[in-house]
Scaffold this active site. Structure first.
Site, PDB file in Angstrom:
ATOM      1  N   ASP A  57       0.822  -1.219   0.000  1.00 20.57           N
ATOM      2  CA  ASP A  57       0.000   0.000   0.000  1.00 20.57           C
ATOM      3  C   ASP A  57       0.853   1.265   0.000  1.00 20.57           C
ATOM      4  OD1 ASP A  57      -3.105  -0.739   0.530  1.00 20.57           O
ATOM      5  OD2 ASP A  57      -1.798  -2.224   1.454  1.00 20.57           O
ATOM      6  N   ASP A  71      -1.621  -2.077  -4.341  1.00 19.27           N
ATOM      7  CA  ASP A  71      -1.778  -0.621  -4.278  1.00 19.27           C
ATOM      8  C   ASP A  71      -0.434   0.097  -4.310  1.00 19.27           C
ATOM      9  OD1 ASP A  71      -4.501  -0.669  -4.360  1.00 19.27           O
ATOM     10  OD2 ASP A  71      -4.836  -0.158  -2.263  1.00 19.27           O
ATOM     11  N   HIS A  92      -6.829  -0.205  -5.859  1.00 19.40           N
ATOM     12  CA  HIS A  92      -6.627   1.110  -6.475  1.00 19.40           C
ATOM     13  C   HIS A  92      -5.983   1.003  -7.853  1.00 19.40           C
ATOM     14  CE1 HIS A  92      -7.525   4.224  -3.310  1.00 19.40           C
ATOM     15  NE2 HIS A  92      -7.598   3.119  -2.598  1.00 19.40           N
ATOM     16  N   HIS A 106      -3.982  -4.053   1.823  1.00 16.36           N
ATOM     17  CA  HIS A 106      -5.226  -3.288   1.797  1.00 16.36           C
ATOM     18  C   HIS A 106      -5.521  -2.582   3.121  1.00 16.36           C
ATOM     19  CE1 HIS A 106      -9.097  -1.858   0.503  1.00 16.36           C
ATOM     20  NE2 HIS A 106      -9.715  -2.496   1.468  1.00 16.36           N
ATOM     21  N   HIS A 152      -4.655  -0.456   6.258  1.00 15.12           N
ATOM     22  CA  HIS A 152      -3.585   0.536   6.380  1.00 15.12           C
ATOM     23  C   HIS A 152      -2.942   0.603   7.757  1.00 15.12           C
ATOM     24  CE1 HIS A 152      -4.188   3.254   2.618  1.00 15.12           C
ATOM     25  NE2 HIS A 152      -4.354   1.970   2.332  1.00 15.12           N
TER      26      HIS A 152
END
Length: 537
Positions: free
Chosen positions: A31, A71, A141, A267, A269
């Site tokens: 991420d 991501d 994303h 995914h 955070h």
């Protein structure tokens, strides 16, 4: 996924007798959200600066490869500047003469681009001089979109074709509901070896949580494993909801195959990078968390880390490494009615309320600056250079229950211009929800309506989902030919994924389906047409 019957308790995650020749060294991150707020004059380069630090850590610790769990980019179609900087950094830090010590045992052409001859794994290409391979899955994303001649593509496909990243975990999704009922999900591993250590990487790029939940529950996720699989250390990378948002809007932790040794969860955070055992299962889960705060929420305020993962045989150990270039972020909750009682000011005295809130923000700024100083002090002790101060992120959440009027939060934040990175949204006001007695336990539902009378306008705008608004609007139109659900999905793809052909593709497919239904009934009188037409979902 079916269980293999391994009843043994997983070993404590540490190497008892480390042997460098048989130890695979991996830098673990997820991420990165490169491109987040890239037009912001203060925070625009935050994501790229931290990604640069991650690559520098990989070089510093002499890792065998980098593993990313989705991501990498914040947008489905990253800007040219964003792509340019990522390509430049990958070329600078992952290319070179350093020999690759990890041998690829699986087919190097597995997953390669169909139209080209170069292999899917970049360091197997004799035309490239790779020093540190990067393996990555896609997230929600930066997932593949489109239906061109090469199929659905994403930014990772571009980096893969450029020879900079090894894109794994991409599989063809079913084209229709009928195909979805029989297809399932097949995961083929990347098989690696270093000395006597055998490692298999299973990547699953992001899919809708409802589908992943269904596939796991129906035992339709097939992991292709080597014959002597008990001798391999098996890592599963995925990018799904871990926190439950609804009955099927997350993936349960205990549904994975017992042959898995470590699950790398992307995914989510908040940083939970220290491996956590799963009750009744022999594997651990590590959740590295994001390398940049993309929301001013509690989970984002936890210190950001990457990890140095060492694997030897069936044993592993993980060393968290704090990221120094992440902007410090502190937040606090204040109940204004309680604060007024403790501090002795009136709730209707705007000047006194504003003075109190400013004092709390100043205290948070001092706290954030101290965090930065402590981080620099630890780095100096380790022999690194101190970094110049960064403006912190500060969020003060104020419960205004019982207060009739509050000052403008944007005007309030202007006083802290030049002292914090987010002066426009340093304050957020909310009211305590009225609760009613009920025997049922309700799950916090994200599907909020814009007509919810219990929410203020700001709360509606911050919580309501775009697809909910679209669904409500379409339902009110009483569509005759196009279903609300399908149109809602198409509009969501158009808005969130910048897929300019999504609506046209859906309308064309829906009309084609309707025409087939009409033609199957032969000639139909105009009066009976409504009975023949079957509106799709």
């Amino acid at each position: 996924m079916s269980d293999t019957g391994r009843d043994s308790v997983p070993p404590v995650p540490t190497l008892r007798h480390a042997d460098p020749d048989n130890t695979i060294r991996i830098l673990l991150a997820t991420d990165n959200h490169i491109g987040y707020m890239e037009r912001d004059p203060i925070r625009g380069q935050d994501s790229i600066n931290t990604f640069k630090e991650i690559l520098q850590l990989a070089v510093k610790h002499d890792v065998d490869f980098i593993l990313l769990a989705g991501d990498l980019f914040h947008e489905n179609r990253p800007s040219r500047d964003c792509l340019y900087q990522v390509i430049g950094l990958l070329r600078q830090y992952t290319m070179g003469d350093k020999p690759i010590e990890v041998e690829l045992l699986s087919d190097p052409n597995e997953g390669k681009a169909a139209s080209y001859e170069f292999p899917a794994v970049n360091y197997e290409d004799p035309n490239l001089n790779v020093a540190i391979p990067v393996f990555s899955i896609h997230g929600n994303h930066d997932d593949p979109q489109g239906a061109g001649p090469e199929g659905a593509l994403c930014a990772l496909d571009v980096l893969s074709a450029s020879g900079l990243i090894n894109y794994m975990g991409k599989f063809d999704l079913p084209l229709s509901e009928a195909d979805a009922q029989t297809a399932g999900i097949a995961i083929r591993p990347v098989l690696l070896r270093k000395g006597a250590t055998y490692l298999s990487l299973y990547g699953v790029g992001n899919v809708k949580d409802q589908r992943m939940h269904y596939e796991l529950r129906s035992n339709r996720v097939r992991m292709y494993m080597p014959r002597n699989r008990d001798e391999w250390f098996n890592i599963l990378l995925l990018h799904q909801n871990r926190v439950r948002h609804g009955p099927q809007e997350s993936v349960p932790e205990g549904m994975f195959d017992d042959s898995v040794d470590l699950v790398v969860w992307g995914h989510e955070h908040d940083c939970r990078i220290v491996p956590e055992p799963v009750a009744g299962k022999p594997y651990y889960i590590t959740q590295p968390g994001s390398s940049i705060a993309t929301s001013l929420a509690d989970g984002e305020s936890i210190e950001k880390h990457v990890a140095l993962l060492h694997i030897q045989g069936k044993e592993f150990e993980m060393k968290p490494i704090p990221l120094r270039t992440v902007r410090p972020f502190v937040l606090e909750d204040v109940v204004l009615s309680e604060a007024a009682e403790e501090e002795g000011f009136e709730l209707n005295d705007q000047i006194a309320v504003s003075k109190f809130l400013k004092s709390r923000v100043n205290a948070l700024i001092n706290q954030a600056n101290k965090l930065w100083d402590d981080r620099n002090a630890r780095a100096v002790e380790d022999g690194d250079e101190p970094l110049p101060h960064m403006l912190p992120l500060v969020r003060l959440k104020v419960d205004t229950t019982g207060v009739s009027e509050m000052s403008n939060p944007i005007r309030f934040g202007q006083e802290f211009q030049g002292r914090i990175a987010n002066p426009r949204d340093v304050l957020v006001f909310h009211r305590a929800k009225r609760t009613t007695r009920s025997s049922k336990v309700t799950i916090d539902q994200p599907e909020l309506s814009i007509d919810d009378p219990d929410l203020s306008i700001s709360e509606k705008l911050s919580k309501v989902r775009m697809q909910t608004l679209v669904k409500e609007y379409l339902a009110a139109q009483e569509l005759q030919l196009l279903g609300e659900a399908g149109m809602s999905d198409a509009i969501q793809m158009f808005v969130e994924k910048d897929d300019s052909h999504a609506i046209q593709t859906h309308v064309t497919a829906a009309l084609r389906s309707l025409m087939k239904g009409v033609q199957a009934n032969g000639e139909v009188d105009e009066g009976d047409l409504d009975n023949v037409v079957c509106r799709p979902c």
